[in-house]
Design a protein around this motif. Structure first.
Motif, PDB file in Angstrom:
ATOM      1  N   PHE A 248       0.880  -1.165   0.000  1.00  0.00           N
ATOM      2  CA  PHE A 248       0.000   0.000   0.000  1.00  0.00           C
ATOM      3  C   PHE A 248       0.915   1.211   0.000  1.00  0.00           C
ATOM      4  O   PHE A 248       2.142   1.050  -0.057  1.00  0.00           O
ATOM      5  CB  PHE A 248      -0.957  -0.013   1.208  1.00  0.00           C
ATOM      6  N   THR A 249       0.366   2.410  -0.003  1.00  0.00           N
ATOM      7  CA  THR A 249       1.219   3.602  -0.032  1.00  0.00           C
ATOM      8  C   THR A 249       0.854   4.566   1.084  1.00  0.00           C
ATOM      9  O   THR A 249      -0.278   4.577   1.574  1.00  0.00           O
ATOM     10  CB  THR A 249       1.123   4.355  -1.380  1.00  0.00           C
ATOM     11  N   ASP A 250       1.834   5.383   1.461  1.00  0.00           N
ATOM     12  CA  ASP A 250       1.587   6.445   2.435  1.00  0.00           C
ATOM     13  C   ASP A 250       1.023   7.657   1.694  1.00  0.00           C
ATOM     14  O   ASP A 250       0.855   7.608   0.464  1.00  0.00           O
ATOM     15  CB  ASP A 250       2.845   6.736   3.262  1.00  0.00           C
ATOM     16  N   PRO A 251       0.713   8.751   2.394  1.00  0.00           N
ATOM     17  CA  PRO A 251       0.106   9.903   1.710  1.00  0.00           C
ATOM     18  C   PRO A 251       0.961  10.518   0.597  1.00  0.00           C
ATOM     19  O   PRO A 251       0.435  11.194  -0.280  1.00  0.00           O
ATOM     20  CB  PRO A 251      -0.105  10.908   2.843  1.00  0.00           C
ATOM     21  N   ASP A 252       2.275  10.281   0.604  1.00  0.00           N
ATOM     22  CA  ASP A 252       3.142  10.797  -0.456  1.00  0.00           C
ATOM     23  C   ASP A 252       3.457   9.761  -1.524  1.00  0.00           C
ATOM     24  O   ASP A 252       4.298   9.978  -2.390  1.00  0.00           O
ATOM     25  CB  ASP A 252       4.445  11.333   0.141  1.00  0.00           C
ATOM     26  N   GLY A 253       2.794   8.616  -1.476  1.00  0.00           N
ATOM     27  CA  GLY A 253       3.017   7.576  -2.480  1.00  0.00           C
ATOM     28  C   GLY A 253       4.202   6.669  -2.192  1.00  0.00           C
ATOM     29  O   GLY A 253       4.561   5.850  -3.034  1.00  0.00           O
ATOM     30  N   LEU A 254       4.814   6.779  -0.996  1.00  0.00           N
ATOM     31  CA  LEU A 254       5.915   5.881  -0.640  1.00  0.00           C
ATOM     32  C   LEU A 254       5.372   4.463  -0.511  1.00  0.00           C
ATOM     33  O   LEU A 254       4.411   4.237   0.233  1.00  0.00           O
ATOM     34  CB  LEU A 254       6.564   6.297   0.678  1.00  0.00           C
ATOM     35  N   PRO A 255       5.945   3.511  -1.234  1.00  0.00           N
ATOM     36  CA  PRO A 255       5.456   2.139  -1.130  1.00  0.00           C
ATOM     37  C   PRO A 255       5.758   1.553   0.248  1.00  0.00           C
ATOM     38  O   PRO A 255       6.893   1.614   0.730  1.00  0.00           O
ATOM     39  CB  PRO A 255       6.233   1.383  -2.214  1.00  0.00           C
ATOM     40  N   LEU A 256       4.726   1.015   0.881  1.00  0.00           N
ATOM     41  CA  LEU A 256       4.843   0.348   2.176  1.00  0.00           C
ATOM     42  C   LEU A 256       4.352  -1.087   2.012  1.00  0.00           C
ATOM     43  O   LEU A 256       3.481  -1.358   1.192  1.00  0.00           O
ATOM     44  CB  LEU A 256       4.007   1.074   3.236  1.00  0.00           C
ATOM     45  N   GLU A 257       4.917  -1.972   2.808  1.00  0.00           N
ATOM     46  CA  GLU A 257       4.573  -3.389   2.703  1.00  0.00           C
ATOM     47  C   GLU A 257       4.159  -3.914   4.067  1.00  0.00           C
ATOM     48  O   GLU A 257       4.725  -3.532   5.084  1.00  0.00           O
ATOM     49  CB  GLU A 257       5.783  -4.178   2.198  1.00  0.00           C
ATOM     50  N   LEU A 258       3.172  -4.807   4.059  1.00  0.00           N
ATOM     51  CA  LEU A 258       2.859  -5.627   5.233  1.00  0.00           C
ATOM     52  C   LEU A 258       3.396  -7.009   4.933  1.00  0.00           C
ATOM     53  O   LEU A 258       3.101  -7.585   3.884  1.00  0.00           O
ATOM     54  CB  LEU A 258       1.343  -5.703   5.448  1.00  0.00           C
ATOM     55  N   TYR A 259       4.192  -7.539   5.854  1.00  0.00           N
ATOM     56  CA  TYR A 259       4.807  -8.858   5.661  1.00  0.00           C
ATOM     57  C   TYR A 259       4.423  -9.714   6.853  1.00  0.00           C
ATOM     58  O   TYR A 259       4.824  -9.435   7.977  1.00  0.00           O
ATOM     59  CB  TYR A 259       6.328  -8.717   5.546  1.00  0.00           C
ATOM     60  N   GLU A 260       3.634 -10.737   6.587  1.00  0.00           N
ATOM     61  CA  GLU A 260       3.135 -11.601   7.671  1.00  0.00           C
ATOM     62  C   GLU A 260       4.208 -12.609   8.056  1.00  0.00           C
ATOM     63  O   GLU A 260       4.721 -13.331   7.204  1.00  0.00           O
ATOM     64  CB  GLU A 260       1.875 -12.313   7.203  1.00  0.00           C
ATOM     65  N   GLN A 261       4.524 -12.640   9.329  1.00  0.00           N
ATOM     66  CA  GLN A 261       5.440 -13.654   9.837  1.00  0.00           C
ATOM     67  C   GLN A 261       4.703 -14.485  10.856  1.00  0.00           C
ATOM     68  O   GLN A 261       4.397 -14.023  11.961  1.00  0.00           O
ATOM     69  CB  GLN A 261       6.683 -13.019  10.453  1.00  0.00           C
TER      70      GLN A 261
END
Length: 128
Positions: free
Chosen positions: A112-125
């Motif tokens: 998903f992205t933050d308000p500035d379009g920085l790509p963020l990831e959720l990684y399930e462990q």
């Protein structure tokens, strides 16, 4: 090298980004300071064993992130239940990509992205 201490992010709209990281992602604020000499806010957020330093600066230039650009590709957060996090983000108006499987580890992840379009990831462990 023992660990990552912090990741520094410069945002275009400090209040919007602080609300996103604090309220939507749920990262607690450690401290927040106004740096008058730089006309800049700095907010330190607790992110597990590391911190995110969120900065504001007057008129920061844009940084391309897509297509793949040289530099930070994305920032990933470890989660225990990716389905619950995607549901929570969706309820907050944050759209996630379809969940995929890491072909090397078998773990599930999404972006998903933050308000500035920085790509963020959720990684399930998942604990085994």
């Amino acid at each position: 090298m023992r660990a990552i201490h912090h990741i520094a992010l410069i945002c275009s709209d400090y209040d919007r980004s602080r609300a996103f990281y604090r309220d939507i992602l749920g990262l607690p604020v450690i401290r927040e300071v106004w740096r008058a000499e730089r006309q800049s806010w700095k907010c330190d957020l607790h992110a597990g064993n590391a911190q995110i330093e969120l900065f504001s600066f007057p008129a920061p230039p844009s940084r391309p992130s897509r297509p793949e650009a040289c530099g930070l590709r994305h920032l990933a957060f470890t989660v225990a239940d990716i389905d619950a996090e995607v549901t929570r983000l969706d309820a907050a108006g944050v759209s996630c990509e379809p969940i995929r499987i890491d072909e090397h580890t078998g773990q599930r992840f999404t972006f998903f992205t933050d308000p500035d379009g920085l790509p963020l990831e959720l990684y399930e462990q998942v604990k085994s």
